[in-house]
Design an enzyme around this catalytic site. Structure first.
Site, PDB file in Angstrom:
ATOM      1  CE  LYS A 114      -4.429  -1.455   1.909  1.00 61.09           C
ATOM      2  NZ  LYS A 114      -5.427  -1.211   2.951  1.00 61.09           N
ATOM      3  CE  LYS A 206      -7.368 -10.633  -2.819  1.00 59.26           C
ATOM      4  NZ  LYS A 206      -6.971 -10.525  -1.396  1.00 59.26           N
ATOM      5  CE  LYS A 209     -11.196  -1.668  -1.053  1.00 58.34           C
ATOM      6  NZ  LYS A 209     -11.405  -2.186   0.262  1.00 58.34           N
TER       7      LYS A 209
END
Ligand code: TRP
Length: 343
Positions: A114, A206, A209
């Site tokens: 991240k 994966k 969103k």
């Protein structure tokens, strides 16, 4: 001493929930409520480790709560609440910030992913995130935590924090007349690979969103039409389905769609292949679309109904927070004494 078996898990309200969240997490939470004491949290404090528009955060928090309930979690049985309403999460997280080492945090792959090259310019909360997660779990002395594969490392860190706390404060724990294993060493309940749901456009990534393509994921709020269309348009190779599991290797898209079918039908991939092996996509995709619509569309309807009724959802969250808060305060009281805070 043995701990009461207790399950805790949480989902972040940051963006749209999709099939990956459902099959990897929410769906697995449902049966546990019949066999365990269960606490399912909407971790709004985790969400703000990256910027969230306040109005979006409120909506997403209610959406996760609605998804829990629409999926079959009974909020009278399980405790369903949002994290920020139980202030002891923040309080215990601070104590854990002083137990955990900075180096432990820098080693977390989720942090590295991240933060990327930007690690000096992300929020301090993003670095300390696993410490708050440990607080979520240990505040309730949870013994089992159902999570996806990607959270395994955070669970290990939770165990390290529990062990270090028990050890650093051993004398004080004994002086309080408390059991030496004050915090349990929590067991992860990791979802198997069949519940690792990949993008419908690219079977090597994966379902996420943050993927710019809406076609890559099935949102839990999608209606029947959208669900069926997305499945029928999913990327595949031209070969028919293999007869055996080995035949799926090197075919990530086929593997993913068979995995989705298996998870929705509560069957193994081998069983799905026993039925569909040798058949083409023209047979398998409509069957998968039917199954997905049959299971997901009623849930989406129920979610939409619940989200629109904010009074009811907010009352459920408040009731859950009261019940969670009673347990949390018991633990925090002990922790304050152990640490040496005068009360
Ligand atoms: N970190 C988890 C995730 O991103 C969410 C989470 C926060 C969680 N606290 C938790 C999961 C406690 C299990 C238990 O998926």
């Amino acid at each position: 001493m043995s701990f009461t078996p207790r399950v805790f898990s949480g989902i972040q309200p940051s963006g749209d929930l999709h099939l990956g969240n459902y099959l990897g997490a929410i769906r697995r939470f449902v049966p546990l409520q019949h066999t365990h004491e269960t606490i399912y949290c909407v971790v709004d404090m985790h969400a703000i480790t990256v910027w969230q528009e306040p109005e979006d955060l409120r909506r997403a928090t209610r959406e996760v709560a609605a998804a829990y309930i629409a999926a079959g979690i009974d909020p009278k049985k399980a405790i369903v609440f949002n994290q920020s309403q139980v202030v002891q999460h923040a309080e215990l997280a601070w104590v854990f910030n002083c137990i955990a080492r900075i180096g432990w945090m820098y080693r977390m792959t989720q942090f590295k992913d991240k933060a990327g090259k930007n690690s000096e310019n992300v929020s301090l909360g993003l670095l300390a995130y696993p410490s708050l997660m440990a607080a979520d779990i240990l505040l309730y002395k949870a013994t089992q935590v159902p999570v996806g594969d990607d959270q395994k490392q955070h669970l290990e860190l939770t165990r390290d924090i529990a062990a270090k706390f028990n050890n650093d404060y051993a004398a004080s724990i004994a002086a309080q007349g408390l059991d030496a294993e004050f915090f349990p060493i929590t067991e992860p309940l990791i979802a198997g690979p069949a519940t690792r749901i990949m993008s419908l456009r690219d079977g090597t990534r994966k379902m996420s969103k943050s993927d710019p393509s809406d076609q890559s994921r099935i949102s839990l709020l999608d209606d029947a039409d959208a669900i069926a269309k997305k499945i029928k348009r999913a990327t595949t190779d031209p070969e028919p389905l293999p007869e055996t599991l080995e035949g799926l290797s090197g075919r990530p898209e086929a593997d993913n769609l068979v995995g989705i079918y298996a998870a929705l039908a509560d069957r193994s991939k081998a069983e799905v292949l026993a039925e569909f092996g040798g058949k083409g996509w023209g047979v398998f995709k409509p069957a998968l679309a039917d199954l997905a619509v049959q299971q997901l569309a009623p849930m989406a309807d129920e979610m939409r109904r619940l989200v629109a009724d904010t009074t009811t959802i907010d009352a459920i969250l408040r009731d859950g927070a009261e019940r969670a808060g009673a347990i949390a305060e018991r633990t925090m009281n002990q922790v304050r004494s152990i640490v040496g805070f005068i009360r």
